[in-house]
Design a protein around this motif. Sequence first.
Motif, PDB file in Angstrom:
ATOM      1  N   TRP A   1     102.142  29.248 -37.570  1.00  0.00           N
ATOM      2  CA  TRP A   1     101.970  29.676 -38.956  1.00  0.00           C
ATOM      3  C   TRP A   1     100.704  30.524 -39.084  1.00  0.00           C
ATOM      4  CZ3 TRP A   1     103.259  25.118 -42.804  1.00  0.00           C
ATOM      5  CH2 TRP A   1     104.584  24.733 -42.606  1.00  0.00           C
ATOM      6  N   VAL A   2     100.863  31.782 -39.407  1.00  0.00           N
ATOM      7  CA  VAL A   2      99.742  32.673 -39.688  1.00  0.00           C
ATOM      8  C   VAL A   2      99.754  32.933 -41.192  1.00  0.00           C
ATOM      9  CG1 VAL A   2      98.661  34.888 -39.218  1.00  0.00           C
ATOM     10  CG2 VAL A   2      99.942  33.713 -37.409  1.00  0.00           C
ATOM     11  N   LEU A   3      98.846  32.307 -41.913  1.00  0.00           N
ATOM     12  CA  LEU A   3      98.857  32.351 -43.375  1.00  0.00           C
ATOM     13  C   LEU A   3      97.747  33.220 -43.948  1.00  0.00           C
ATOM     14  CD1 LEU A   3      99.579  28.560 -43.996  1.00  0.00           C
ATOM     15  CD2 LEU A   3     101.202  30.422 -43.631  1.00  0.00           C
ATOM     16  N   VAL A   4      96.647  33.341 -43.250  1.00  0.00           N
ATOM     17  CA  VAL A   4      95.574  34.272 -43.598  1.00  0.00           C
ATOM     18  C   VAL A   4      95.050  34.856 -42.295  1.00  0.00           C
ATOM     19  CG1 VAL A   4      94.895  33.115 -45.750  1.00  0.00           C
ATOM     20  CG2 VAL A   4      93.802  32.471 -43.583  1.00  0.00           C
TER      21      VAL A   4
ATOM     22  N   VAL B   1      92.606  26.715 -45.141  1.00  0.00           N
ATOM     23  CA  VAL B   1      93.923  27.088 -44.628  1.00  0.00           C
ATOM     24  C   VAL B   1      94.112  26.557 -43.221  1.00  0.00           C
ATOM     25  CG1 VAL B   1      95.414  29.021 -44.015  1.00  0.00           C
ATOM     26  CG2 VAL B   1      94.032  29.134 -46.091  1.00  0.00           C
ATOM     27  N   ALA B   2      93.099  26.714 -42.376  1.00  0.00           N
ATOM     28  CA  ALA B   2      93.223  26.304 -40.982  1.00  0.00           C
ATOM     29  C   ALA B   2      93.345  24.794 -40.838  1.00  0.00           C
ATOM     30  CB  ALA B   2      92.033  26.826 -40.183  1.00  0.00           C
TER      31      ALA B   2
ATOM     32  N   ARG C   1     108.361  30.531 -37.710  1.00  0.00           N
ATOM     33  CA  ARG C   1     107.559  31.754 -37.797  1.00  0.00           C
ATOM     34  C   ARG C   1     107.636  32.341 -39.202  1.00  0.00           C
ATOM     35  NH1 ARG C   1     103.093  33.468 -35.330  1.00  0.00           N
ATOM     36  NH2 ARG C   1     103.068  35.702 -34.804  1.00  0.00           N
ATOM     37  N   PRO C   2     106.703  31.998 -40.096  1.00  0.00           N
ATOM     38  CA  PRO C   2     106.675  32.637 -41.412  1.00  0.00           C
ATOM     39  C   PRO C   2     106.383  34.130 -41.291  1.00  0.00           C
ATOM     40  CG  PRO C   2     105.342  30.631 -41.396  1.00  0.00           C
ATOM     41  CD  PRO C   2     105.699  30.937 -39.974  1.00  0.00           C
ATOM     42  N   VAL C   3     106.772  34.871 -42.313  1.00  0.00           N
ATOM     43  CA  VAL C   3     106.513  36.308 -42.342  1.00  0.00           C
ATOM     44  C   VAL C   3     105.184  36.534 -43.054  1.00  0.00           C
ATOM     45  CG1 VAL C   3     107.443  38.575 -42.890  1.00  0.00           C
ATOM     46  CG2 VAL C   3     108.994  36.663 -42.522  1.00  0.00           C
ATOM     47  N   PHE C   4     104.265  37.144 -42.342  1.00  0.00           N
ATOM     48  CA  PHE C   4     102.911  37.377 -42.859  1.00  0.00           C
ATOM     49  C   PHE C   4     102.914  38.714 -43.598  1.00  0.00           C
ATOM     50  CE2 PHE C   4      98.165  37.769 -41.621  1.00  0.00           C
ATOM     51  CZ  PHE C   4      97.796  37.103 -42.781  1.00  0.00           C
TER      52      PHE C   4
ATOM     53  N   VAL D   1      98.236  30.737 -50.522  1.00  0.00           N
ATOM     54  CA  VAL D   1      98.805  31.593 -49.474  1.00  0.00           C
ATOM     55  C   VAL D   1     100.195  32.095 -49.850  1.00  0.00           C
ATOM     56  CG1 VAL D   1      97.470  30.506 -47.656  1.00  0.00           C
ATOM     57  CG2 VAL D   1      99.726  29.587 -48.238  1.00  0.00           C
ATOM     58  N   LEU D   2     100.657  31.728 -51.036  1.00  0.00           N
ATOM     59  CA  LEU D   2     101.913  32.259 -51.551  1.00  0.00           C
ATOM     60  C   LEU D   2     101.676  33.372 -52.561  1.00  0.00           C
ATOM     61  CD1 LEU D   2     103.761  28.875 -52.272  1.00  0.00           C
ATOM     62  CD2 LEU D   2     103.829  30.221 -50.170  1.00  0.00           C
ATOM     63  N   SER D   3     100.559  33.300 -53.247  1.00  0.00           N
ATOM     64  CA  SER D   3     100.296  34.225 -54.342  1.00  0.00           C
ATOM     65  C   SER D   3      99.216  35.249 -54.038  1.00  0.00           C
ATOM     66  CB  SER D   3      99.873  33.425 -55.584  1.00  0.00           C
ATOM     67  OG  SER D   3      98.659  32.727 -55.333  1.00  0.00           O
ATOM     68  N   GLY D   4      98.463  35.062 -52.963  1.00  0.00           N
ATOM     69  CA  GLY D   4      97.369  35.976 -52.664  1.00  0.00           C
ATOM     70  C   GLY D   4      96.070  35.615 -53.342  1.00  0.00           C
TER      71      GLY D   4
END
Length: 760
Positions: free
Chosen positions: A754-757, A744-745, A530-533, A733-736
């Motif tokens: 993983w919720v990245l965007v 991404v999907a 679970r990454p932190v969004f 998705v690391l830098s914005g």
Amino acid sequence: MFALHGIVIVVLYGLFSQYEKRRHGVSRRLRDTVLVCCLIFVLRLFLAFAMGFDGNVLDNVLADIVALFSFELWERLLKRFFSAECVPVPSAGRMPFGWKDFGIPAALCLGYGCIAFWNLGIREAPVTEYPLAAGESLILDFGENPEGTTLNWYLKDYSRCTLTLESGDSADGPWEDGQEIFMERVFCWGSCQVETAGRYLRLTNLGEAMAIGELVLQDAEGNVVTPESVVSAADVQEAGQTALFDETDTFPEVIDYRSGSYFDEGYYVRTAYEFLNGEQTYETTHPPLGKIFIALGAACFGTTPFGFRMVGVLFGVLMLPFLYLMGREMTGSRLCGTFAAFLLACDFMHFTQTRLATIDGYITFFTILMFYFMYRYSRMNFYDTPLRRTFLPLGACGVSFGLGIACKWTGFYAGVGLAVLFFRVLYLRYREYVYASRRPQGCSHGIAHGAIIRCFRKNTVKTLGFCVVFFLVVPFLIYLLSYLPFSDGTDAGLFERMWKNQNYMLRYHTGLRAEHPYASKWYQWPLMIRPVFYYTKILEGEMRQGISAFGNPLVWWAGIPALLYMLYRGLRKKDQTAIFLCIAYAACYLPWCLVTRYTFLYHYFPCVPLVICMITYSLAQWRAGGAPGRASRPGESAPAQRSAAVAVASRHGKSASVRQPAAASHPGESALAWHPADVAVVSRPGENASARHPTAVSAASRPGKGLHPRKFAALLACYALLALALFALFYPVLSGAPVSGSYVAEVLRWLDTWVLVQYW
């Protein structure tokens, strides 16, 4: 209960007795005690389940027997603990520190720094403020009726403010029913669409007193609209128009992560701002030092996104040379040190977390320093090194520990590991003293046993006294002084403010039971479940912006087999570097299994440098043929040669005279001499040392097992390039940076969790 205790003791003793039986046999008393415990336990179970017998009497009898057995067991264990001995080990040799050791880290820092500082944040933000009292209203006169207006605002040290926005054709009213505006975040621009239209707009503060940094109104085309006048309805006087609309040029063209705070930055940046202005501290759930570092950046570059983030990025850059030195020390190779630092530079968490104005990057930096200096100390022996020289890394470790706990309490976790490692080294010095005291006329590796006997107690007492100062007194002073800018709104003294805050922090963290959609359990962290969004924004079409905190799979997922391999080397081959890494990693990671509050993936960040060291050291074994340390010649491990010599000498009751340094594998590099794992441990005179350390002889008898230096360099290069490729793949998705949602999907979302965007 006593029966269960007895069975546990019996099982533990069974393992112990099997080992003792092969060496010394088992005493009849212990054997009879085991038999009696088992018989009484079986009888107790039969009477309890078959006949319903009250077993209090038998429990008492069993308790007496277990106490007798436990005393016997502990007596044997303590006797063995204090009678163990080992051959004195000289201090490890160090590689020469040349220009490459400056150039390589400098190049890594320069390259990574350019990427990390790029698009970090804007350097302009409103400075002035207008105080708005509770219930006070401001009337804005635009001279005409603007349509499609957007209201933008910027807050500093006030948040969660509620205002009403009403419109009218006259300053005296009547006012049409307006809308409520919630101003929730500080040090970032907020905005809302104005739903009412009229020449006059009235803003009314429905909550407590607040201050507005800046207001910017835009028309339908995005042009800035400045009111002709601003009147306070309380006294019908001109109300600081310059304070509300004097810095519209600081309004960014695009509102995103670069123009203001996001995630938890608001808490820490607000507190840093309060430190600079002597106001009451808002964020009181963590010690102040990390927020002082944020305040230093704000003092130098203003309380702007770039200003309050730049010190964190600088600490992230400085992690690289220290990890380079740590990898270099552990493997004896500049190539491996470079690989370790490069791997950290390519780690996603390291990049994302150090660009965020929170305190986790600071505690990770000081954790690296703690274990680096402790590793330096563990390779020194105060029998052949001046005691003052051993105090240098030990003192630096203590200062790093004090700075770490003054940033975040999790530094105490690392402190437990430091204590275990330190007393382990001190126990090794004791075992060497026991060995020397039984052979007072001997000499081991140039160290006279008589000198060991004379200086053991003196050096031990001085070292313990030094640790009391640098691991207790100095950290306490650092921690206390970090509260100098801290204010709780009272006239309490420095110590009282600090002590009250400790009680509050303890109650907060032990009583926190909130939920969070991106929280994760400690056992999920190595797998990155679970990454932190952190941040998201929807752009035109399917374009998105997002920032998430998780790790590089070639670091985090590869760290799992690397950890297992370190456990194998530590338990099976007595590799002291592997044991060091396992203790350090366990100290930083395992305490989280006892934490009851919700946790996040970024709490694993201090473990990441240790994971990288495990990967680096594991790969380095391919070069050394699986033996600890570096290979002195292709196909043969230098530590194996030295360990074999020690084992042979010890077998005949003589001291080995093998001396450092070993030949280097490459020009300009010297092999590490006398790694702690290179020495065979002897329990008593005449014991076969190679039986206790099979790698001492077997490694030397396996020529050709090591990987050729060129192949090894190619292996590290390929690994590093793959890690860099993954960093480039996930960089948006690391830098914005703007990225397609479909990309991404389809490409980046490796796990469903993983919720990245923002997909919805």
